[in-house]
Enzyme design. Structure first.
Site, PDB file in Angstrom:
ATOM      1  N   GLU A  82       0.812  -1.215   0.000  1.00  0.00           N
ATOM      2  CA  GLU A  82       0.000   0.000   0.000  1.00  0.00           C
ATOM      3  C   GLU A  82       0.851   1.272   0.000  1.00  0.00           C
ATOM      4  O   GLU A  82       0.494   2.257  -0.662  1.00  0.00           O
ATOM      5  CB  GLU A  82      -0.916  -0.017   1.227  1.00  0.00           C
ATOM      6  CG  GLU A  82      -1.808   1.200   1.367  1.00  0.00           C
ATOM      7  CD  GLU A  82      -2.661   1.116   2.627  1.00  0.00           C
ATOM      8  OE1 GLU A  82      -3.146   2.163   3.068  1.00  0.00           O
ATOM      9  OE2 GLU A  82      -2.819   0.000   3.166  1.00  0.00           O
ATOM     10  N   ASP A  83       1.983   1.274   0.726  1.00  0.00           N
ATOM     11  CA  ASP A  83       2.723   2.517   0.962  1.00  0.00           C
ATOM     12  C   ASP A  83       4.136   2.535   0.381  1.00  0.00           C
ATOM     13  O   ASP A  83       4.836   3.538   0.526  1.00  0.00           O
ATOM     14  CB  ASP A  83       2.811   2.790   2.466  1.00  0.00           C
ATOM     15  CG  ASP A  83       1.446   3.003   3.089  1.00  0.00           C
ATOM     16  OD1 ASP A  83       0.547   3.498   2.386  1.00  0.00           O
ATOM     17  OD2 ASP A  83       1.269   2.658   4.272  1.00  0.00           O
TER      18      ASP A  83
END
Length: 823
Positions: free
Chosen positions: A121-122
């Site tokens: 996600e990051d």
């Protein structure tokens, strides 16, 4: 490097004496440990995950440390340079989440996925890279907890993210376990968020995550989340409650601690090995008790204050299940148990596999102490829930020392033996989660899904009911017979016409309780009658509501189906197609010479056109309409109430139709009630009430009060009832005298019995069709009508029923004559 422990030897000139092991410094011990690892060929783990490894080894003595180290290095490289709102390096978050899971006893695969849960996600790490380096299982867990981008989903991103996690949890419950640990650490650091974000996150945690933790049985996560949410949303009340708890903790415990010591000595004397501890309540639990005490007035009329026993409970942990009941016996023998406070969740575990014995006893000083009794395996499940069951995709190892999951599984009642594929059953399947997965597919709208999810998870618990066929149904607390019908299948729900709960006919709106036996009565196969809009008020489960809404949306012009039950819970029957709508609600009977006089159709003989009727004046200026020859009417005539001439008004009908009493006599057999109610409902007629007498000599009598949309439907209803196998007579009780003519189809007569007092007529009785009548008058009329002693009317051919008992049949033939035996 060899280290020997022993006394210091005599120093020789130029030699350095050796020190014993106890005097080695911490740095020397660290170097010695690393040297030992290198000597065995095992690479040391990074210092950052050393606490995680130590906590992990408490539950899994031989973990794959190399896999954990590789996962940490990938996460650390990916998150390098990123910081959290608190200013800390971002890598502290996955480390904290992994530490929470390690303390819960999660497996190595779960810990690896938690270290990587934010990388996709990051960071620049892709899901394919995770799958290539750590396998598809880890990649599935990471993908399950990865949030959806707001760029793609906008305001629906949060709802769709939870939908995605629920679907992934259906295949692997560890997805939700990682999400709960992730939310716990975020809530621990929520003070660094903006006030608006704190409130939003706390509300989502309260409405969705805490109920999910409860359903998965992870009590340690649930309690801490509850306290943090309480402090975030209600800081003043939280501060007051914390002050009360702190004041109690500052004082010595003069109640529960001495009681724990006394109980421990009593169990030791009885030969029961047990560990007795005081289990303090967490802040939210104390606040609930505080509200409960404040709402209940004491002997002086003032709100009650908290008692010392309200701050905690005794927890007794024993070795095996049998010892639980031995402890219970000692408790109830030596102290006075409180009635109604004992709950056995050992023999009947909760839906989240929670098992304990709950009881409360009165101490010598009058105080009440609550006691929980459970085995060690039950205690692990009660604290860690689904995590205590181990990896659902790995076989349980019952032989080695690292088998807490196997021990827990073996402790649960009814658990299959080792090697059974069902041995890894967890509290997520096949109950509440399966239902969520079923209805979420039918709810494409994100807002509707989000609202329904929160409403569903707000339920306090789950009940278990059993069908008469032996099937077990799991429903939320407050579910009705409608929910049970649709849980058996959408087609069954659509064809449902009634229900039987614990052997008694019940309305579909009846709220089921834990342990009830329910039978769903359905219409015959063919075109189902379908639900009505009123069912939406009784449906508690999303699946039932969605099925009813879908059926109603597909048939906007369908006439509503009338279900069994009180009139206020049913839609009004539709008028016949040939009857003008304006005629409904008009008085169906005209009084000769007295136009506009309000009339009331008697409930004792239930007259309908074209019955011969007679009117009798009652208090309030109204006229009671009885069938000619009705025993109640004859009694009113004898008391001096002059009869009035009445005529039926063509096309007029009461607002709610004609209410008619019918009785059916039949040979007793299984499903007779279901078949009769199905036959009645199949004619589009609503059942107002039903009564089944106890069978006598293999015969049984069913009494129904039905509401007809029009008088012309009565013959068809009676013929349909007579066609039911086993039914040999259908008649209306309280038939007219012989000189009064006959009704169109079958009539009968009841045995002689009581009559009612005509003085019981209601002086304020309204127009015909008014459901609100004088209770005393109605009861008297019904009693007299069911037992009236009027003889058979003309054109009625008596025939001998079973065992010499007479029955009545009409002389004419009809389509229903062959529906049952006639003698």
């Amino acid at each position: 490097m060899a280290i020997e422990a022993g006394p210091i030897e005599t120093a020789q000139p130029g030699a350095v004496p050796r020190r014993p092991l106890g005097r080695l410094s911490r740095s020397a011990l660290t170097r010695a440990g690393r040297a030992a690892l290198l000597a065995t060929g095992r690479a040391p783990v990074p210092d950052a995950i050393e606490p995680i490894v130590q906590a992990h080894r408490q539950h899994h003595p031989q973990p794959d440390l190399a896999l954990l180290a590789r996962a940490y290095r990938l996460a650390e490289e990916g998150h390098r340079g990123q910081t959290r709102k608190s200013g800390e390096p971002y890598i502290t978050h996955p480390l904290a989440v992994t530490m929470i899971l390690a303390q819960l006893g999660a497996g190595t695969t779960t810990l690896v996925a938690s270290l990587l849960h934010d990388t996709v996600e990051d960071t620049e790490v892709t899901l394919d890279q995770v799958a290539a380096d750590f396998g598809p299982e880890v990649a599935y867990l990471v993908d399950g907890v990865t949030k959806l981008e707001k760029v793609d989903f906008g305001a629906a991103a949060e709802a769709e993210t939870f939908r995605k996690m629920l679907v992934a949890t259906g295949d692997d419950v560890r997805v939700m376990v990682i999400k709960l640990a992730d939310r716990l650490h975020n809530m621990r650091t929520i003070r660094h968020m903006k006030p608006a974000s704190r409130v939003r996150i706390a509300k989502v945690t309260r409405d969705v995550l805490i109920p999910l933790a409860e359903r998965l049985g992870i009590q340690v996560l649930k309690t801490e989340l509850e306290d943090i949410v309480f402090a975030t949303l209600h800081p003043e009340e939280y501060a007051r409650t914390r002050a009360v708890v702190a004041a109690h903790e500052a004082r010595p415990d003069g109640l529960l601690e001495p009681f724990a010591g006394t109980l421990a000595r009593q169990l030791a004397e009885a030969g029961v090995t047990a560990e007795v501890t005081v289990r303090p309540r967490h802040c939210v639990s104390v606040h609930r008790v505080l509200l409960k005490r404040a709402a209940a007035a004491g002997p002086d009329g003032r709100p009650q204050a908290l008692q010392p026993a309200d701050f905690g409970r005794l927890l007794v942990v024993v070795e095996d299940n049998a010892d639980c009941y031995a402890v219970l016996g000692e408790l109830h023998t030596c102290w006075t148990p409180l009635p109604g406070e004992f709950k056995d969740f050992v023999a009947a575990p909760k839906f989240n596999l929670y098992q304990s014995l709950h009881t409360a006893v009165q101490l010598p000083g009058g105080e009440v102490a609550e006691v929980l009794v459970r085995s060690r395996g039950m205690h692990r499940v009660a604290e860690f829930g689904v995590v205590a069951l181990g990896d659902p995709h790995q076989p349980a190892d019952r032989s080695g020392p690292a088998g807490p999951a196997a021990t827990v599984a073996a402790a649960a009642p009814g658990t299959p033996a080792a090697g059974d594929e069902l041995d890894r059953t967890d509290p997520a399947r096949p109950g509440w989660l399966s239902r969520l997965l079923a209805w979420q597919q039918e709810t494409p709208d994100p807002d509707a899904f989000w609202t329904t999810l929160r409403d569903t998870l707000s339920d306090d618990g789950e009940i278990t009911v059993v069908t008469e066929a032996g099937d077990t149904l799991h429903l939320p607390v407050g579910a009705s017979c409608v929910d049970a019908a649709y849980l058996l299948g959408e087609e069954t729900g659509h064809r449902c016409i009634g229900a039987r709960v614990n052997g008694r006919l019940a309305t579909l709106s009846t709220v089921l309780r834990d342990g009830d036996m329910v039978a769903v009565l359905t219409a015959p196969t063919g075109e189902p009658p379908g639900p009505s809009a009123a069912w939406l008020e009784h449906a508690r489960t999303p699946a039932a509501r969605l099925a009813v809404e879908r059926w109603l949306a597909g048939r906007p012009d369908a006439a509503p189906v009338v279900e069994t039950g009180p009139a206020d819970s049913r839609p009004a029957p539709q008028p016949p197609q040939h009857q003008p709508a304006g005629a409904r609600g008009r008085a169906p009977v005209a009084v000769a010479g007295r136009p506009g006089t309000p009339v009331r159709l008697a409930r004792c003989c239930t007259p309908v056109p074209p019955d011969a009727v007679t009117g009798y004046p009652i208090r309030g200026g109204a006229v009671a309409v009885h069938r000619t020859g009705c025993p109640v009417g004859e009694r009113m005539r004898e008391d001096g109430r002059g009869p009035l001439s009445l005529t039926w008004v063509p096309g007029a009908a009461p607002p709610n139709g004609y209410r008619v009493a019918l009785q059916a006599e039949a040979l007793n057999r299984p499903r007779l009630l279901a078949d009769l109610t199905a036959a009645i409902s199949g004619e589009g007629v609503g059942i107002f009430s039903a009564d089944v007498e106890a069978p006598r000599e293999l015969r049984v009598r069913h009494s129904y009060t039905i509401e007809l949309p029009g008088a012309e439907t009565l013959p068809a209803v009676m013929r349909a009832m007579l066609r039911v196998p086993g039914v040999y007579d259908v008649y209306r009780p309280g038939a007219p005298r012989e000189d009064a003519g006959d009704t169109p189809v079958r009539n009968g007569f009841a045995a002689a019995g009581r009559t009612a007092d005509p003085a019981a007529e209601d002086p304020a009785e309204g127009p015909v069709g008014d459901a609100v009548g004088d209770a005393q008058d109605s009861a008297a009329e019904v009693a007299a009508g069911r037992n009236g002693g009027d003889p058979a009317g003309g054109a009625v051919r008596p025939s001998w029923g079973m065992h010499g008992r007479s029955a009545a049949f009409t002389g004419g033939s009809s389509a229903g004559d062959g529906g049952g035996p006639q003698g």
